[in-house]
Design an enzyme around this catalytic site. Structure first.
Site, short mmCIF file in Angstrom:
data_model
loop_
_atom_site.label_atom_id
_atom_site.label_comp_id
_atom_site.label_asym_id
_atom_site.label_seq_id
_atom_site.Cartn_x
_atom_site.Cartn_y
_atom_site.Cartn_z
N SER A 1 34.87 36.16 38.40
CA SER A 1 35.21 35.14 39.40
C SER A 1 36.73 34.92 39.44
CB SER A 1 34.49 33.85 39.06
OG SER A 1 34.91 33.42 37.78
N ARG B 1 24.70 37.45 29.91
CA ARG B 1 23.40 37.42 30.59
C ARG B 1 22.70 38.78 30.61
NH1 ARG B 1 25.55 33.86 35.53
NH2 ARG B 1 27.47 34.69 34.69
N CYS C 1 30.21 42.11 44.68
CA CYS C 1 31.51 41.64 45.18
C CYS C 1 31.85 42.32 46.50
CB CYS C 1 32.59 41.92 44.17
SG CYS C 1 32.82 43.66 43.90
N LYS D 1 33.96 43.29 26.18
CA LYS D 1 33.25 42.00 26.06
C LYS D 1 32.35 41.92 27.30
CE LYS D 1 32.65 38.29 27.17
NZ LYS D 1 31.37 37.81 27.76
N GLU E 1 31.92 31.58 48.13
CA GLU E 1 31.22 32.84 47.85
C GLU E 1 29.80 32.48 47.45
OE1 GLU E 1 31.93 34.84 44.07
OE2 GLU E 1 31.98 36.76 45.10
#
Ligand code: NAD
Length: 498
Positions: free
Chosen positions: A223, A174, A278, A170, A379
Site C-alpha cells: 500500500s 496472511r 494492483c 519478509k 482503492e
C-alpha cells in the site's frame, strides 16, 4: 510455520503468532510466528556470510542456478499454486498464472551474463584504457504484499540473486506458505545456504530490516502509506529503496471500440482475482453514446462470473483475503449507493453454498459513479466495476490525470489517432494498455507506476531491476613499459598526448 534461515527451516520463539486462514472457508490452516530481534539478526548475519560466497560465484555458475530454479518452478507449479489458492483464495488457474508471470522474470535472470556486460574504452588516453562494470550491492531485503505471494517475490529475488546479492524476504503474514516453498526450490537449485532467507513478521521485523547496517537495499510492494514509510525510514538509513504503492486504474471506452471485446476484458480485469490486483481495472470511463449498450453487456457478463472455492473446476473468481477486507469492500459499495450511484449487480451478502464461513463479495457493477464519490477516491481492492459516463476522450484523460494514483490506464478504441493521443497524454499512468486491459510489462521491460503508485524513482524487475541491485565501478588503467616512464603530471587533466 518456521522461518527459513541458513538454508533450512528455523523454528523461532513463538511469542507473537498470527493465524493463517483459508479465506474460502475461514478455517485456520497454519500459524506464523513473528521473528524476534535476535532471529532477524541471525537471518541477516547468515545472508551477509552467504554474500561473501555467492557474490564470488562466476556468472556461468550463477546462471546455472537460475536455469535449475526455472526448471523446478515449472515442475512444481501445481503444488505451489495449490498453496496460493489455499492461503489467498484466488482460483487455481489464476494462481498458476501468477507463477508463470514470475517465471518470466526468472527467465530474464537466466540472461544475466549478457545483462552485466560492462563497457570498455580502448586507448582512452595514450596507454590508458577505461572500463566500467557493475557489482552487487550486498544483502537486500524484499517486503511483499498478500495479493501475489509468488509473483512479487519473483519480481525481486531472481534479479537480486543473479546480480550477486543475497536476499532476505519478509512475506505477508496472511499467505506466507509460498515464500517457504520458493526457499526450498532455491536450495534445490543449488543456491548456497543463506543466500535466500525468509523471516516472517510485521512492523517490528520490518523495522529491523530498514535500519540494519548490513542491509544495503530494500524492495517493497504494497500500500502507498506503507511504501512512503518504508521509503522514508530506509532512505534515512542510507539504503537504496524501490517502493511500489497502491493503484486505481481506469479504462476509457470510446464509441468506436469493439464493445464485445471491451466488455469481456473489463469483466475479466475488474473481477479476476476478486479485484485484488494492483493492475485490476475497477473504473470504466465510457463514452455517453455507447454507455447503455456496454452497461447492458457488462450486467449480463458480471452475473455469469463463476464465483467458487479456488480449486473448483472452471471457477473464475474466488474469496476475499480476510473478513476485514470484505467488510471494507462492502462499506465502499454501500457508500456509492448512499451517494447516488446505481448498483446494477450487487455482490454484497454473497457466499457460495457450503462456504458461508468464508470471506466473499460477488462481482458488483455500479453505474452512475462520479469522480467525487468516495468509492472512486479509494482503492477498493475488491470485485467492483464503476461506470463513469464521459462525453469524450479529453474528459477521460482529464479524469485519469486528476486521479492521485498512476499505475495503469487503458483505452478501448479502433482509432489509431485516439489511441496515440491517449498514450502520449502527460500525467496519466506509468503503464498503458491499448485494447489491453492489464498492461503488466513483460519481464524484459520494467514495471512501475507514477504519482502515488510509486514512491521514489526505481521501477522493478527488467533493466531497472538490474540497475537497482548493482552499482557501477569505472576503472582507469595504465600498464606502462619501463622505458616509457617519464615525469608524472601534477595537472588534474593529465597529459593525454603521452
Ligand atoms: P500492505 O502495505 O498492508 O503490506 C505489504 C507488506 O508490508 C506486508 O509484508 C506487510 O506485512 C508489511 N506492512 C504492513 N504494514 C506495515 C507497516 N506499518 N510497517 C511496515 N510494514 C508493514 O499491503 P497489502 O495489503 O499486503 O497489499 C495490498 C496493497 O498492495 C494494495 O494497495 C495494492 O495496490 C498494493 N500492490 C501494489 C503493487 C504495485 O506493483 N504497485 C502490486 C501489488 C500490490
Amino acid at each position: 510455520m518456521p522461518h527459513w534461515i541458513d538454508g533450512k527451516p528455523y523454528v523461532g520463539a513463538e511469542d507473537v503468532v498470527v493465524p493463517v486462514e483459508n479465506p474460502a472457508t475461514g478455517e485456520v490452516v497454519g500459524q506464523v510466528a513473528s521473528a524476534t530481534p535476535a532471529e532477524v539478526e541471525t537471518a541477516i548475519a547468515s545472508a551477509a556470510a552467504a554474500f561473501e560466497i555467492w557474490s564470488e560465484y562466476s556468472l556461468a555458475k550463477r546462471t546455472a542456478v537460475m536455469f535449475r530454479f526455472r526448471e523446478l518452478l515449472v515442475q512444481h507449479t501445481d503444488e505451489l499454486a495449490e498453496i496460493v489458492t489455499r492461503e489467498h483464495g484466488k482460483v487455481f488457474s489464476d494462481a498458476k498464472g501468477e507463477i508463470s508471470r514470475g517465471l518470466e522474470v526468472v527467465e530474464f535472470a537466466c540472461s544475466i551474463p549478457t545483462l552485466l556486460k560492462g563497457e570498455y574504452s580502448d586507448q582512452a588516453a595514450t596507454g590508458i584504457d577505461v572500463y566500467s562494470f557493475r557489482q552487487p550491492v550486498g544483502v537486500v531485503a524484499g517486503i511483499t504484499p498478500f495479493n501475489f505471494p509468488v509473483m512479487i517475490p519473483l519480481w525481486m529475488s531472481p534479479v537480486a540473486l543473479a546480480t550477486g546479492n543475497t536476499f532476505v524476504l519478509k512475506p505477508p503474514t496472511r499467505d506466507p506458505g509460498a515464500a517457504m516453498f520458493l526457499a526450498e526450490l532455491w536450495k534445490e537449485a543449488g543456491l548456497p545456504d543463506g543466500a535466500f532467507t525468509v523471516v516472517h513478521g510485521n512492523r517490528d521485523v520490518i523495522g529491523r530490516l530498514l535500519t540494519h547496517p548490513d542491509i544495503a537495499a530494500v524492495s517493497f510492494v504494497g500500500s502507498t502509506t506503507t511504501a512512503k514509510h518504508i521509503h522514508a525510514v530506509a532512505s534515512e538509513h542510507g539504503k537504496r529503496v524501490q517502493a511500489l504503492g497502491a493503484a486505481k486504474n481506469h479504462a476509457v471506452v470510446l464509441a468506436d471500440a469493439d464493445l464485445e471485446h471491451a466488455a469481456d476484458n473489463l469483466v475479466a480485469a475488474a473481477y479476476g482475482a476478486a479485484g485484488e490486483r494492483c493492475m485490476a481495472l475497477p473504473v470504466a470511463l465510457v463514452q455517453d453514446s455507447i454507455a447503455d449498450e456496454l452497461v447492458a453487456r457488462l450486467t449480463e457478463k458480471a452475473a455469469r462470473v463463476k464465483v467458487a472455492e479456488g480449486m473448483t473446476p472452471d471457477a473464475d473468481m474466488g474469496a476475499i483475503i480476510s473478513a476485514q477486507a470484505r467488510d471494507r469492500i462492502v462499506s465502499l459499495i454501500t457508500s456509492a449507493e448512499r451517494e447516488g450511484a446505481r448498483i446494477l449487480v450487487d455482490g454484497r451478502g454473497f457466499a457460495p453454498e457450503g462456504y458461508e464461513k468464508g470471506y466473499w463479495v460477488g462481482p458488483t457493477l455500479i453505474d452512475g459513479v462520479t469522480p467525487e464519490m468516495t468509492i472512486n477516491k479509494e482503492e477498493v481492492f475488491g470485485p467492483t466495476l464503476e461506470i463513469i459516463r464521459i462525453p469524450d476522450l479529453a474528459t477521460g484523460i482529464a479524469t485519469i490525470q486528476a486521479n492521485p494514483y498512476g499505475n495503469g490506464a487503458a483505452i478501448f478504441t479502433s482509432s489509431g489517432e485516439a489511441a496515440r493521443t491517449f498514450v502520449r497524454a502527460q500525467g496519466t499512468a506509468g503503464m498503458i494498455g491499448v485494447n489491453v486491459p492489464i498492461p503488466v510489462p513483460v519481464a524484459w521491460h520494467s514495471f512501475g507506476g507514477w504519482k502515488e503508485s510509486l514512491v521514489g524513482e526505481s521501477h522493478i524487475y527488467g533493466p531497472e531491476g538490474v540497475k537497482f541491485y548493482t552499482r557501477a565501478k569505472v576503472v582507469t588503467q595504465r600498464w606502462p613499459h619501463r622505458a616509457d616512464n617519464g615525469p608524472v603530471s601534477f595537472h588534474f587533466s593529465g597529459d593525454a598526448s603521452k
